[in-house]
Scaffold this active site. Structure first.
Site, short mmCIF file in Angstrom:
data_model
loop_
_atom_site.label_atom_id
_atom_site.label_comp_id
_atom_site.label_asym_id
_atom_site.label_seq_id
_atom_site.Cartn_x
_atom_site.Cartn_y
_atom_site.Cartn_z
N LYS A 139 0.78 -0.99 0.08
CA LYS A 139 -0.21 0.16 -0.04
C LYS A 139 0.94 1.09 -0.16
CE LYS A 139 -3.83 2.04 2.34
NZ LYS A 139 -4.92 1.92 3.72
N ASP A 274 -13.75 1.60 9.73
CA ASP A 274 -14.19 1.79 8.41
C ASP A 274 -14.35 0.65 7.57
OD1 ASP A 274 -13.96 3.38 6.08
OD2 ASP A 274 -11.79 3.28 5.62
#
Length: 539
Positions: A139, A274
């Protein structure tokens, strides 16, 4: 607000270009794209803060038209990517080595692209001969994302200051504190070292669970702007049709999602905040008992012990229809002003709640209930709690996701036993002794000071200057001081009894065996004396 004017002008131009006035009653213009696609493109162009807003909306098809929710769902991991060659350069610069030195494979075509970062697949160098290497994902933060977020957060701060100063409800709604909480959350999300730490803690909390799995973080390849972790393989929650074809039990899947959320909040006090469909995958190795695979841990939440307790008691009181207790809790916590009559607030809560309990479970939305409860609370000058905003948003997302999977989801049936177990874990004797054993040294250290304060109160009560008030006033004040002295002494007795009981129990447990019945009874007796002392002190 003057400094924010250029950004406001830019936002207005984007909304006009995409014809978004249609959403607040304007005439729809002639556009090739659908209204949902135009909203998605506009939010994407406006940047990470607006994309996050769109992601939150996408999980609530119960309040958004289906076509709009479906388009906004693409913001979860299908944002326009930046070039893979640029991602490669960013990774090499951050880790200080060439890609080929660290990885056997690296795919420049991103696996997913979201608001603040994008993800590439790779394979680590093998550790042994014949080892193909560990599959990982890398990422990497978007170039310039910090500057874009700072610009939009500055705009939010300016709007919050304006609202707090000029809006009639500004002081009570505390918009500046709400924005400050959001600012903390989104800037935490831009630190991938922090995200790695979040993932590691969630993994430890749930290691071995049949409900959810969290990937391994590879710290040697992780920096503030690059995160390398184990690649997980599962079916995205967005692929509902595919999951149906596989025969997945959606009731179990939805109920497990609710169980995970409530255990993360009340068992661990550390929750993944999230959990939209782009961040959740399904392990279908057992379709009758499907489990979750989680990714993207940039946003997590924690509560103070006091907020956690008040929240748990509010939930339980609501589940038990104890509206009086809900009113008392709001007053005790300071969430509504002390001059509000508990009876009036109780009556208002009952008015909102009773019609809800009369409906079939599948027709009850906890999210809608919360919104109606807040409307009622506003009439009583409810003070917005910024630290609870993230939790409320996560709860709404969890319910929305659960209802998408299984429309007849019974949120109460799943959540209530977890809440009751949490309360029992806090008040049962074993838990009490464990806390006392942990806090024993501090209590023992505080006892002399408690006794000394009691003696000071007593001495001060016997030597009040009578010339400063009349005789009745002096006697009343002496009475108050004598009462304070008694309370201090009772607190000291209670604390001493608890410490002694905890030490007896702890010493008997040192060899790993369960304490004898006699020791348990004596320890319980000291605990009862402790409860009596503290009851007398604080009633």
């Amino acid at each position: 607000m003057i400094r924010a004017t250029p950004r406001l002008w830019a936002i207005w131009k984007v909304t006009r270009r995409y014809g978004l006035s249609e959403f607040w009653g304007g005439k729809p213009g002639r556009h090739a794209e659908s209204r949902g696609a135009r909203l998605r493109l506009a939010l994407q162009e406006l940047g990470p803060v607006f994309i996050k807003f769109g992601q939150a909306l996408s999980t609530r098809p119960d309040i958004l038209p289906h076509d709009v929710a479906a388009e906004l769902a693409q913001l979860q991991d299908r944002v326009e990517p930046f070039p893979g060659a640029e991602a490669r350069a960013l990774i090499e610069r951050s880790l200080g080595r060439r890609i080929e030195e660290m990885f056997n494979e690296f795919n420049e075509v991103p696996l997913a692209a979201a608001s603040v970062a994008q993800v590439h697949t790779a394979r680590l160098k093998p550790s042994d001969e014949g080892d193909p290497g560990f599959e990982v994902v890398i990422k990497v933060l978007r170039p310039g994302v910090h500057a874009r977020v700072e610009k939009d957060v500055a705009l939010l701060r300016a709007m919050a200051e304006f609202a707090e100063r000029w809006h009639p409800l500004g002081k009570r709604l505390r918009p500046r504190e709400v924005v400050a909480e959001y600012e903390r959350v989104i800037f935490d999300e831009l630190d991938l070292m922090r995200e790695g730490a979040n993932c590691s803690l969630l993994r430890r909390n749930w290691l071995g669970s049949e409900l959810i799995y969290h990937p391994i973080v590879f710290w040697d390849y992780t920096r503030a702007d690059v995160l390398v972790m184990e690649r997980i393989h599962g079916v995205s929650l967005r692929e509902i049709d595919r999951l149906h074809e596989m025969g997945v039990n959606f009731q179990v899947l939805a109920e497990r999602g609710v169980e995970i959320f409530f255990k993360q909040v009340f068992r661990d006090n550390f929750f993944h905040a999230d959990m939209h469909p782009g961040n959740i995958f399904v392990d279908v190795s057992d379709v009758k008992k499907p489990s979750y695979l989680a990714v993207d841990f940039g946003i997590v939440g924690q509560l103070s012990p006091a907020d956690l307790r008040y929240l748990a008691e509010n939930f339980l009181a609501f589940f038990n229809r104890d509206y009086r207790r809900i009113a008392e809790l709001h007053l005790e916590s300071g969430w509504i002003p002390a001059d509000v009559r508990a009876e009036d607030f109780e009556s208002a809560i009952r008015t909102v709640s009773e019609p809800i309990f009369g409906k079939p479970i599948k027709d009850i939305s906890f999210g809608v209930f919360l919104l109606r409860l807040f409307e009622i609370a506003r009439r009583f000058n409810y003070q917005v709690q910024p630290q609870l905003v993230l939790l409320q948003k996560t709860l709404l997302t969890t319910e929305g996701l659960g209802r998408q999977l299984y429309p007849d989801l019974d949120l109460w049936k799943t959540a209530k036993p977890i809440m009751e177990q949490w309360m029992w874990n806090r008040i049962n004797p074993s838990a009490t002794f464990a806390r006392l054993r942990k806090q024993g040294p501090q209590l023992a250290e505080a006892l002399p000071e408690l006794a000394q304060n009691a003696m000071k109160f007593l001495a001060k009560g016997g030597a009040l200057p009578s010339h400063s008030m009349d005789a009745s006033g002096v006697e009343a004040l002496k009475g108050e001081l004598r009462s304070a002295t008694r309370k201090s002494l009772h607190a000291a007795i209670g604390g001493t009894a608890w410490v002694v009981g905890a030490l007896l129990y702890g010493l008997a447990s040192l060899n790993g065996a369960a304490p004898s019945t006699a020791v348990a009874l004596v320890s319980s007796a000291f605990a009862l004396v402790g409860f009596w002392g503290w009851f007398k002190a604080f009633r």
